[in-house]
Design an enzyme around this catalytic site. Structure first.
Site, PDB file in Angstrom:
ATOM      1  N   ASP A 327       0.816  -1.223   0.000  1.00 28.22           N
ATOM      2  CA  ASP A 327       0.000   0.000   0.000  1.00 28.22           C
ATOM      3  C   ASP A 327       0.847   1.270   0.000  1.00 28.22           C
ATOM      4  O   ASP A 327       0.303   2.376  -0.033  1.00 28.22           O
ATOM      5  CB  ASP A 327      -0.925   0.016   1.222  1.00 28.22           C
ATOM      6  N   ARG A 358      -3.236   1.912  -9.309  1.00 24.97           N
ATOM      7  CA  ARG A 358      -2.334   2.869  -8.656  1.00 24.97           C
ATOM      8  C   ARG A 358      -1.087   3.172  -9.483  1.00 24.97           C
ATOM      9  O   ARG A 358      -0.477   4.234  -9.306  1.00 24.97           O
ATOM     10  CB  ARG A 358      -1.948   2.356  -7.259  1.00 24.97           C
TER      11      ARG A 358
HETATM   12  C1  S3P Z   1      -4.932  -6.003   3.322  1.00 27.83           C
HETATM   13  C2  S3P Z   1      -4.207  -6.639   2.363  1.00 27.83           C
HETATM   14  C3  S3P Z   1      -3.668  -5.985   1.151  1.00 27.83           C
HETATM   15  C4  S3P Z   1      -3.699  -4.461   1.275  1.00 27.83           C
HETATM   16  C5  S3P Z   1      -4.992  -3.974   1.859  1.00 27.83           C
HETATM   17  C6  S3P Z   1      -5.191  -4.555   3.250  1.00 27.83           C
HETATM   18  C7  S3P Z   1      -5.426  -6.767   4.473  1.00 27.83           C
HETATM   19  O1  S3P Z   1      -4.451  -6.363   0.038  1.00 27.83           O
HETATM   20  O2  S3P Z   1      -3.501  -3.867   0.010  1.00 27.83           O
HETATM   21  O3  S3P Z   1      -4.997  -2.563   1.945  1.00 27.83           O
HETATM   22  O4  S3P Z   1      -5.857  -6.162   5.475  1.00 27.83           O
HETATM   23  O5  S3P Z   1      -5.404  -8.002   4.410  1.00 27.83           O
HETATM   24  P1  S3P Z   1      -4.136  -7.725  -0.772  1.00 27.83           P
HETATM   25  O6  S3P Z   1      -4.367  -8.855   0.131  1.00 27.83           O
HETATM   26  O7  S3P Z   1      -5.104  -7.731  -1.925  1.00 27.83           O
HETATM   27  O8  S3P Z   1      -2.714  -7.591  -1.227  1.00 27.83           O
END
Ligand code: S3P
Length: 450
Positions: A327, A358
């Site tokens: 992120d 992004r």
């Molecule tokens: C998150 C996992 C990430 C991240 C998201 C929060 C989580 O996504 O980008 O903001 O809390 O498990 P992905 O699992 O799709 O990579």
């Protein structure tokens, strides 16, 4: 388009030194999980430091709809009366997860092995995002899902009547998918196994153990093999949510690029599955001191003392670091624009399916600000212009994406001419106090267009 209805333009102007303490809100990932695991425990879970951003509030509402009693008792203080594993009731209306991919994917997992039906939707950003990555493994448990073309929301999920445990190797490095499978595994008999080649954030594993589930993580040549024993009785917990390292990234990076800045950001997670940005910044020559390392809310944290760093150099970010800073690429690409030389970010195609694409959003916005970028499907390269070297004087489109909005506002605090964002309202999803916190440090933010 906006997360909340009407677009709220915002402008950042070259700011005086940022000075003071930046106490950022609770971790978004841990906040969602505290509510969901609390709803699946038997009895009352008490949460402090919960992030009261819209994403998490939508998850709280969803847990109510599935039968838990969720009560706000004070600022960041919440109580969840859980209904037990397999105890969810069928919601009487559509579950609207707003902007939150984490919310919808984890909740789909949590209800997938209970014989109830629920329909999920979200805002225009969430309705574009792929859900097949979650519903494919859920189908192995016996769950059915009916969505729009390409596995898009709105989507109806029919929970398995007689779920079977599964063994699933993640095809993408995704903590959301891993967590959805583990949550579904909770109500399947026997052992559910998830294998992840590259480690992703491990909050679900930590929290499941805390709530009393039997879960093991074995490091093997295939990667992490996570084994969960199904149908435990989860014991309610007291959860102290630590501050969010992904939110901390914004004041930290702002202080690095705004001349003369000197700030402290207390209690930033040093969890190895979340700290990739901080490793990268140090490699670039950022002046960050990690003070008073300790444990808070079950997470390793430190206070970050951050000073303006006018001599940062571009770096090549190792692709295997991506899951631990997934992120943070938008804000890293802003820092890269104020460093000297090229910053190369490879292995980041997952950025294309976040709240916005992004890579595209950052590339277009940085170009508009006078920065040279290169991109391909999986890569973003930013050509740094050195401290104070970014022209600015542009309006960036944010595509209903909180992190794109905050990244360009941070850029505007150090660019030569003001930078506006077309819509800052999505910031409320993850960092509702961004404007007041940054203004309090000395940032020149205003609610208008350039
Ligand atoms: C998150 C996992 C990430 C991240 C998201 C929060 C989580 O996504 O980008 O903001 O809390 O498990 P992905 O699992 O799709 O990579």
């Amino acid at each position: 388009m906006s997360a909340t209805g009407s677009a709220q333009p915002m402008t950042a102007r070259k700011s005086g030194p940022l000075v003071g303490t930046a106490a950022v809100p609770g971790d978004k990932s841990i906040s969602h999980r505290a509510l969901i695991f609390g709803a699946m425990a038997v009895g009352e879970t008490r949460i402090s430091g919960l992030l009261e951003g819209q994403d998490v509030l939508d998850t709280a509402k969803a847990m109510q709809a599935f039968g838990a009693t969720v009560i706000r008792q004070g600022q960041g203080l919440w109580s969840v009366q859980g209904v037990g594993v397999g105890g969810f009731r069928e919601p009487s209306d559509v579950i609207d997860c707003g902007n939150s991919g984490t919310g919808v994917r984890l909740i789909m997992g949590a209800m997938a092995t209970t014989p109830i039906t629920a329909t999920f939707t979200g805002d225009a950003s969430l309705r574009k995002r792929p859900m097949g990555r979650v519903t494919d493994p859920l189908a192995l448990f016996g769950t059915q899902a009916f969505g729009r073309k390409g596995g898009r929301l709105p989507m109806t999920v029919v929970g398995a009547v007689n779920p079977v445990p599964v063994r699933y190797a993640l095809p993408v490095a995704s903590a959301q998918v891993k967590s959805a499978v583990l949550l579904a595994g909770l109500n399947a008999p026997g052992q559910t196994v998830v294998i992840e080649k590259e480690p992703t954030r491990d909050h679900s594993e930590r929290m499941l153990m805390g709530f009393g589930a039997t879960l093991t993580v074995e490091k093997t040549a295939e990667g992490n093999v996570i084994t969960l024993t199904g149908q435990p009785e989860l014991r309610p917990q007291t959860v102290a949510v630590p501050r969010d390292p992904s939110s901390a990234a914004f004041p930290v990076c702002a202080a690095l690029i705004v001349e003369g800045s000197d700030i402290v950001v207390p209690g930033v997670s040093q969890n190895l599955t979340r700290n990739g940005l901080y490793l990268t910044l140090v490699e670039m020559g950022a002046e960050i001191e990690f003070q008073d390392p300790r444990t808070e809310g079950g997470e390793p944290v430190a206070d970050l003392h951050v000073r303006f760093s006018g001599a940062m150099q571009g770096v090549e970010v190792p692709p295997e670091r991506a899951p631990s800073m997934i992120d943070e690429y938008p804000i890293l690409s802003v820092v890269a624009a104020f460093a000297t030389g090229k910053t190369v970010m490879r292995g980041i195609r997952e950025l294309r399916v976040k709240e916005s694409d992004r890579i595209d959003a950052m590339a277009r916005g940085l170009e508009a600000c006078g920065v040279t970028v290169e991109e391909d499907e999986d890569t973003l390269i930013v050509h740094g212009m050195g401290a104070g070297g970014v022209p600015g004087g542009a309006t960036a489109r944010t595509f209903i994406d909180h992190r794109i909005a905050m990244s360009f506002l941070v850029a505007g605090m150090a660019a030569r001419a003001p930078i506006s964002v077309d819509d800052a309202s999505p910031i409320l999803t993850s960092f509702p106090i961004f404007e007041s916190l940054m203004s309090g440090l000395g940032a020149a933010l205003s609610r208008d267009a350039r």
